[in-house]
Design an enzyme around this catalytic site. Structure first.
Site, PDB file in Angstrom:
ATOM      1  N   SER A  74       0.841  -1.199   0.000  1.00  0.00           N
ATOM      2  CA  SER A  74       0.000   0.000   0.000  1.00  0.00           C
ATOM      3  C   SER A  74       0.874   1.245   0.000  1.00  0.00           C
ATOM      4  CB  SER A  74      -0.904   0.022   1.232  1.00  0.00           C
ATOM      5  OG  SER A  74      -1.414   1.329   1.396  1.00  0.00           O
ATOM      6  N   HIS A 119      -1.154  -1.184  -4.308  1.00  0.00           N
ATOM      7  CA  HIS A 119      -2.460  -0.897  -3.715  1.00  0.00           C
ATOM      8  C   HIS A 119      -2.573   0.607  -3.452  1.00  0.00           C
ATOM      9  CE1 HIS A 119      -5.998  -1.998  -1.225  1.00  0.00           C
ATOM     10  NE2 HIS A 119      -5.585  -1.036  -0.397  1.00  0.00           N
ATOM     11  N   ASP A 155      -4.847   3.661  -1.879  1.00  0.00           N
ATOM     12  CA  ASP A 155      -5.917   3.983  -0.933  1.00  0.00           C
ATOM     13  C   ASP A 155      -6.442   5.381  -1.211  1.00  0.00           C
ATOM     14  OD1 ASP A 155      -6.044   1.645   0.814  1.00  0.00           O
ATOM     15  OD2 ASP A 155      -3.944   2.121   1.192  1.00  0.00           O
ATOM     16  N   MET A 177      -9.238   8.185  -0.438  1.00  0.00           N
ATOM     17  CA  MET A 177     -10.166   8.531   0.656  1.00  0.00           C
ATOM     18  C   MET A 177     -10.791   9.902   0.401  1.00  0.00           C
ATOM     19  SD  MET A 177      -7.711   7.516   3.831  1.00  0.00           S
ATOM     20  CE  MET A 177      -6.704   6.039   3.799  1.00  0.00           C
ATOM     21  N   HIS A 222      -8.383   1.061  -4.165  1.00  0.00           N
ATOM     22  CA  HIS A 222      -9.297   0.831  -3.033  1.00  0.00           C
ATOM     23  C   HIS A 222      -9.973   2.162  -2.726  1.00  0.00           C
ATOM     24  CE1 HIS A 222      -9.597  -0.101   1.584  1.00  0.00           C
ATOM     25  NE2 HIS A 222     -10.787  -0.031   0.998  1.00  0.00           N
ATOM     26  N   MET A 233     -12.210   4.405  -0.771  1.00  0.00           N
ATOM     27  CA  MET A 233     -12.900   4.628   0.508  1.00  0.00           C
ATOM     28  C   MET A 233     -13.665   5.933   0.387  1.00  0.00           C
ATOM     29  SD  MET A 233      -9.807   3.359   2.906  1.00  0.00           S
ATOM     30  CE  MET A 233      -8.648   3.395   1.554  1.00  0.00           C
ATOM     31  N   MET A 249     -11.513  -5.900   5.095  1.00  0.00           N
ATOM     32  CA  MET A 249     -10.733  -4.973   5.913  1.00  0.00           C
ATOM     33  C   MET A 249     -10.436  -5.623   7.266  1.00  0.00           C
ATOM     34  SD  MET A 249     -10.109  -2.421   4.052  1.00  0.00           S
ATOM     35  CE  MET A 249      -9.147  -1.616   5.332  1.00  0.00           C
ATOM     36  N   ASP A 265      -6.648  -6.488   4.026  1.00  0.00           N
ATOM     37  CA  ASP A 265      -5.988  -5.172   4.097  1.00  0.00           C
ATOM     38  C   ASP A 265      -6.044  -4.629   5.523  1.00  0.00           C
ATOM     39  OD1 ASP A 265      -5.084  -2.600   3.618  1.00  0.00           O
ATOM     40  OD2 ASP A 265      -6.765  -2.016   2.332  1.00  0.00           O
TER      41      ASP A 265
HETATM   42  C1  DX5 Z   1      -6.422   1.587   5.466  1.00  0.00           C
HETATM   43  C2  DX5 Z   1      -5.934   1.227   4.106  1.00  0.00           C
HETATM   44  C3  DX5 Z   1      -4.825   0.265   4.063  1.00  0.00           C
HETATM   45  C4  DX5 Z   1      -3.578   0.738   4.767  1.00  0.00           C
HETATM   46  C5  DX5 Z   1      -2.927  -0.485   5.333  1.00  0.00           C
HETATM   47  O1  DX5 Z   1      -7.543   2.374   5.343  1.00  0.00           O
HETATM   48  O2  DX5 Z   1      -6.997   0.649   3.345  1.00  0.00           O
HETATM   49  O3  DX5 Z   1      -4.526  -0.137   2.733  1.00  0.00           O
HETATM   50  O4  DX5 Z   1      -2.686   1.406   3.932  1.00  0.00           O
HETATM   51  O5  DX5 Z   1      -1.874  -0.084   6.120  1.00  0.00           O
HETATM   52  P1  DX5 Z   1      -1.136  -1.066   7.120  1.00  0.00           P
HETATM   53  O6  DX5 Z   1      -0.623  -2.231   6.306  1.00  0.00           O
HETATM   54  O7  DX5 Z   1      -0.086  -0.217   7.680  1.00  0.00           O
HETATM   55  O8  DX5 Z   1      -2.164  -1.522   8.123  1.00  0.00           O
HETATM   56 ZN    ZN Z   2      -6.484  -0.254   1.347  1.00  0.00          ZN
END
Ligand code: DX5
Ligand code: ZN
Length: 216
Positions: A8, A33, A35, A37, A66, A68, A137, A175
């Site tokens: 990620s 990956h 993220d 948001m 991903h 969010m 998750m 994840d």
């Molecule tokens: C959280 C993200 C993850 C995050 C994971 O909202 O979806 O992808 O980056 O981070 P670690 O591996 O540090 O838990």
């Molecule tokens: Zn993620």
């Protein structure tokens, strides 16, 4: 077959993003990956399309987006334009999930549905045959570096059983809080894809860490 590993980028050094993407290029990482948001669906904002387009220009690795965000279908065209291989949308953010999944596929991307920690896998019974992947998750989404939620191992096993029973093809991705210890148990329970942020980027030798995760 080795475990698919999707580091990620949230845990990368944003002042040296090119350096970190080049490290991932050299590494055995299978995907990257991303993220994304919106500060509404989750209590944080990460990065957006200008950043993703820039990094796409320096990597050949498939992008695992991903989202969010609420109403992720509004951004299906923009996500497709980044060349993303997978578009993950949250079950909790899509009242018309079936339509969203078709819209993702229509744009040449692989549809994946993400479940928050409290959402049971049984809610996927009807949509499962239409999915290429389910993302479970194992932390509450929004931040990297959180502690792994133990109940996820059981959810992986339940989902695996559902996939086999329905003869479905969806991969199982997990994840949040993934390291060699939690990763081992997740793979044993049936996980196909591990996302890892802080564990990879804060390790002394990220390329070796990726290799070790793939060997689980
Ligand atoms: C959280 C993200 C993850 C995050 C994971 O909202 O979806 O992808 O980056 O981070 P670690 O591996 O540090 O838990
Ligand atoms: Zn993620």
């Amino acid at each position: 077959m080795s475990t698919i590993v999707a580091p990620s980028l949230l845990a990368a050094d944003f002042l040296h993003l090119e350096r970190d993407v080049e490290m991932l290029n050299r590494s055995e990482a299978d995907w990257i990956h991303l993220d994304i948001m919106d500060g509404v669906f989750v209590p944080n904002i990460s990065f957006g399309f200008p950043v993703i387009h820039q990094l796409k220009s320096i990597t050949q690795k498939p992008l695992d987006a991903h989202l969010m965000i609420i109403s992720p279908e509004k951004f299906a065209d923009e996500i497709a334009a980044t060349g993303a291989a997978y578009m993950n949308v949250h079950y909790e953010a899509c009242p018309h999930l079936h339509r969203v999944v078709q819209e993702i596929r229509k744009r040449g991307m692989k549809p994946a549905v993400t479940l928050n920690p409290h959402t049971p896998v049984s809610l996927l019974e009807e949509i499962l045959p239409d999915l290429e992947m389910v993302l479970l998750m194992s932390v509450n989404p929004g931040f990297g570096g959180q502690r792994f939620i133990e109940g996820t191992v059981r959810k992986v096993a339940l989902l695996k059983e559902m996939i086999l029973r329905r003869n479905a093809q969806a991969l199982i991705e997990v994840d949040g809080g993934v390291n060699l210890e939690t990763g081992r148990r997740l793979v044993d329970a049936g996980a196909d894809v591990l996302v890892a942020g802080s564990f990879v980027f804060s390790s002394e030798d990220p390329e070796e860490t990726i290799r070790q995760l793939r060997a689980l």
